[in-house]
Every structure is written in C-alpha cells, then in structure tokens.
Design a protein around this motif. Sequence first.
Motif, PDB file in Angstrom:
ATOM      1  N   ILE A  18       0.859  -1.178   0.000  1.00 28.98           N
ATOM      2  CA  ILE A  18       0.000   0.000   0.000  1.00 28.98           C
ATOM      3  C   ILE A  18       0.896   1.229   0.000  1.00 28.98           C
ATOM      4  CG2 ILE A  18      -1.754   1.281   1.265  1.00 28.98           C
ATOM      5  CD1 ILE A  18      -2.756  -1.440   2.337  1.00 28.98           C
ATOM      6  N   ARG A  19       0.762   2.051  -1.026  1.00 25.68           N
ATOM      7  CA  ARG A  19       1.606   3.232  -1.180  1.00 25.68           C
ATOM      8  C   ARG A  19       1.142   4.355  -0.261  1.00 25.68           C
ATOM      9  NH1 ARG A  19       5.690   2.863  -5.299  1.00 25.68           N
ATOM     10  NH2 ARG A  19       5.225   0.948  -6.376  1.00 25.68           N
ATOM     11  N   THR A  20       2.098   5.129   0.252  1.00 22.33           N
ATOM     12  CA  THR A  20       1.815   6.265   1.121  1.00 22.33           C
ATOM     13  C   THR A  20       2.312   7.533   0.457  1.00 22.33           C
ATOM     14  OG1 THR A  20       2.010   4.872   3.082  1.00 22.33           O
ATOM     15  CG2 THR A  20       2.198   7.255   3.416  1.00 22.33           C
ATOM     16  N   TYR A  21       1.440   8.552   0.427  1.00 25.06           N
ATOM     17  CA  TYR A  21       1.742   9.829  -0.221  1.00 25.06           C
ATOM     18  C   TYR A  21       1.341  10.981   0.673  1.00 25.06           C
ATOM     19  CZ  TYR A  21       1.764   6.836  -4.369  1.00 25.06           C
ATOM     20  OH  TYR A  21       2.019   5.835  -5.272  1.00 25.06           O
ATOM     21  N   GLU A  22       1.860  12.150   0.346  1.00 28.62           N
ATOM     22  CA  GLU A  22       1.456  13.400   0.992  1.00 28.62           C
ATOM     23  C   GLU A  22       0.136  13.862   0.393  1.00 28.62           C
ATOM     24  OE1 GLU A  22       2.943  15.833   3.089  1.00 28.62           O
ATOM     25  OE2 GLU A  22       4.715  14.649   3.597  1.00 28.62           O
ATOM     26  N   PRO A  23      -0.771  14.428   1.184  1.00 26.45           N
ATOM     27  CA  PRO A  23      -1.955  15.041   0.595  1.00 26.45           C
ATOM     28  C   PRO A  23      -1.538  16.106  -0.421  1.00 26.45           C
ATOM     29  CG  PRO A  23      -2.219  14.848   2.966  1.00 26.45           C
ATOM     30  CD  PRO A  23      -0.785  14.504   2.651  1.00 26.45           C
ATOM     31  N   GLY A  24      -2.184  16.135  -1.566  1.00 22.71           N
ATOM     32  CA  GLY A  24      -1.871  17.108  -2.609  1.00 22.71           C
ATOM     33  C   GLY A  24      -0.662  16.757  -3.462  1.00 22.71           C
ATOM     34  N   GLU A  25      -0.029  15.621  -3.206  1.00 19.02           N
ATOM     35  CA  GLU A  25       1.157  15.219  -3.979  1.00 19.02           C
ATOM     36  C   GLU A  25       0.775  14.862  -5.412  1.00 19.02           C
ATOM     37  OE1 GLU A  25       4.644  11.777  -3.791  1.00 19.02           O
ATOM     38  OE2 GLU A  25       3.548  12.261  -1.962  1.00 19.02           O
ATOM     39  N   GLN A  26       1.665  15.155  -6.344  1.00 21.63           N
ATOM     40  CA  GLN A  26       1.469  14.735  -7.730  1.00 21.63           C
ATOM     41  C   GLN A  26       2.204  13.417  -7.929  1.00 21.63           C
ATOM     42  OE1 GLN A  26       2.728  17.373 -10.887  1.00 21.63           O
ATOM     43  NE2 GLN A  26       1.614  16.204 -12.407  1.00 21.63           N
ATOM     44  N   ILE A  27       1.488  12.437  -8.509  1.00 29.59           N
ATOM     45  CA  ILE A  27       2.069  11.123  -8.766  1.00 29.59           C
ATOM     46  C   ILE A  27       1.762  10.730 -10.213  1.00 29.59           C
ATOM     47  CG2 ILE A  27       1.830  10.400  -6.358  1.00 29.59           C
ATOM     48  CD1 ILE A  27      -0.512   8.572  -7.309  1.00 29.59           C
ATOM     49  N   THR A  28       2.422   9.685 -10.662  1.00 31.15           N
ATOM     50  CA  THR A  28       2.139   9.117 -11.970  1.00 31.15           C
ATOM     51  C   THR A  28       1.546   7.737 -11.772  1.00 31.15           C
ATOM     52  OG1 THR A  28       3.970  10.346 -12.952  1.00 31.15           O
ATOM     53  CG2 THR A  28       3.118   8.468 -14.202  1.00 31.15           C
ATOM     54  N   VAL A  29       0.370   7.521 -12.342  1.00 34.72           N
ATOM     55  CA  VAL A  29      -0.304   6.226 -12.291  1.00 34.72           C
ATOM     56  C   VAL A  29      -0.014   5.522 -13.619  1.00 34.72           C
ATOM     57  CG1 VAL A  29      -2.522   5.048 -12.040  1.00 34.72           C
ATOM     58  CG2 VAL A  29      -2.125   7.217 -10.851  1.00 34.72           C
ATOM     59  N   HIS A  30       0.438   4.272 -13.541  1.00 31.55           N
ATOM     60  CA  HIS A  30       0.790   3.486 -14.730  1.00 31.55           C
ATOM     61  C   HIS A  30      -0.125   2.270 -14.840  1.00 31.55           C
ATOM     62  CE1 HIS A  30       4.747   5.465 -15.186  1.00 31.55           C
ATOM     63  NE2 HIS A  30       4.740   5.492 -13.872  1.00 31.55           N
ATOM     64  N   TRP A  31      -0.475   1.880 -16.061  1.00 29.88           N
ATOM     65  CA  TRP A  31      -1.222   0.656 -16.301  1.00 29.88           C
ATOM     66  C   TRP A  31      -0.959   0.177 -17.722  1.00 29.88           C
ATOM     67  CZ3 TRP A  31      -3.306   5.484 -16.141  1.00 29.88           C
ATOM     68  CH2 TRP A  31      -4.046   5.908 -17.236  1.00 29.88           C
ATOM     69  N   HIS A  32      -1.322  -1.086 -17.970  1.00 26.79           N
ATOM     70  CA  HIS A  32      -1.160  -1.696 -19.300  1.00 26.79           C
ATOM     71  C   HIS A  32      -2.499  -2.205 -19.803  1.00 26.79           C
ATOM     72  CE1 HIS A  32       3.104  -1.803 -18.267  1.00 26.79           C
ATOM     73  NE2 HIS A  32       3.311  -1.918 -19.555  1.00 26.79           N
ATOM     74  N   GLU A  33      -2.706  -2.045 -21.075  1.00 20.32           N
ATOM     75  CA  GLU A  33      -3.859  -2.650 -21.735  1.00 20.32           C
ATOM     76  C   GLU A  33      -3.352  -3.911 -22.417  1.00 20.32           C
ATOM     77  OE1 GLU A  33      -7.402  -1.389 -24.732  1.00 20.32           O
ATOM     78  OE2 GLU A  33      -5.389  -0.732 -25.255  1.00 20.32           O
ATOM     79  N   THR A  34      -4.011  -5.036 -22.168  1.00 24.24           N
ATOM     80  CA  THR A  34      -3.542  -6.291 -22.755  1.00 24.24           C
ATOM     81  C   THR A  34      -4.425  -6.760 -23.903  1.00 24.24           C
ATOM     82  OG1 THR A  34      -4.733  -7.539 -21.056  1.00 24.24           O
ATOM     83  CG2 THR A  34      -2.407  -7.037 -20.635  1.00 24.24           C
TER      84      THR A  34
END
Length: 139
Positions: A18-34
């Motif tokens: 389970i990832r932990t982040y700061e409120p308001g942090e910018q992150i990159t979400v990655h996924w793959h289409e199969t």
Amino acid sequence: MKTAPCGGLPRTTDANKIRTYEPGEQITVHWHETVVHAGYFRVAFSSDGVTFPADPGATPPPVGGPVLAVVPKVNGTEAYSADVTLPDTECASCAIQVIQYMNGRAAPYYYECGDIVLTSSAPAPGAGGSGGSSGGGAS
C-alpha cells in the motif's frame, strides 16, 4: 476485472504494497492494456477506498473532484500513464481506480484499484519512502 469497483479481485492486506503519499502530492499512475479496445481510461479517487464516481458512459467525464484524469486510447499503445494530483486531505484507506471504457461493448468496463494512504507524515517524494507511482491494471 469486470466487477465494479475494483475488478473483483481481493484487495491487498500487505502494508508493504500500500503506497503512502502526501496530501496534494502529484504522482504518476501506470497501467497496461492487454486486449485492444476502442475507448478511453478514467482515473478516479476514493477517500474510503470503496466509493467511486459513477461509471462513465460513451462520452468521457470531465476532470475534477474525484475524477483525476481521462486518458484517450491510442492505437498501437499498450502502456499508459497519467500524472495526477491527489486530494489535499488525509485518509488511511483511500484508493485510486482505473476504469477502461470500451466503445460498443455490452459490458463496457474493466476495473482496477490501487490502495493508498494520504498522510502529512509521509516521507518526502524521492526520499526513499513508499511514495512513487501507483500501479493499476486495465485489460
């Protein structure tokens, strides 16, 4: 992955996943289409990890509130990502959801979620903490 809201698979209970982040942090979400389908992807946030915005329709929803990003499909692309800004509030059991909407399908959705925590005591991004990219999967 066809069962709302998170694909019907068991959610993780492993605190190390389970990832932990700061409120308001910018992150990159990655996924793959199969499996290639025409349509788009929607990235959304849930402060309780269960309640997400209603499933979108053929017209992509506007970005705002719990809808963090809408990503169009690109022919020939399997790897996708979206830079998103997380809400500016703490939550202990929140989640990010990726939905794939598939044009012209009787059951037009694939779902995937990533459990996260938003806390002001999270390690600074890039400081070796558990921040970084959140995984999601869409088929």
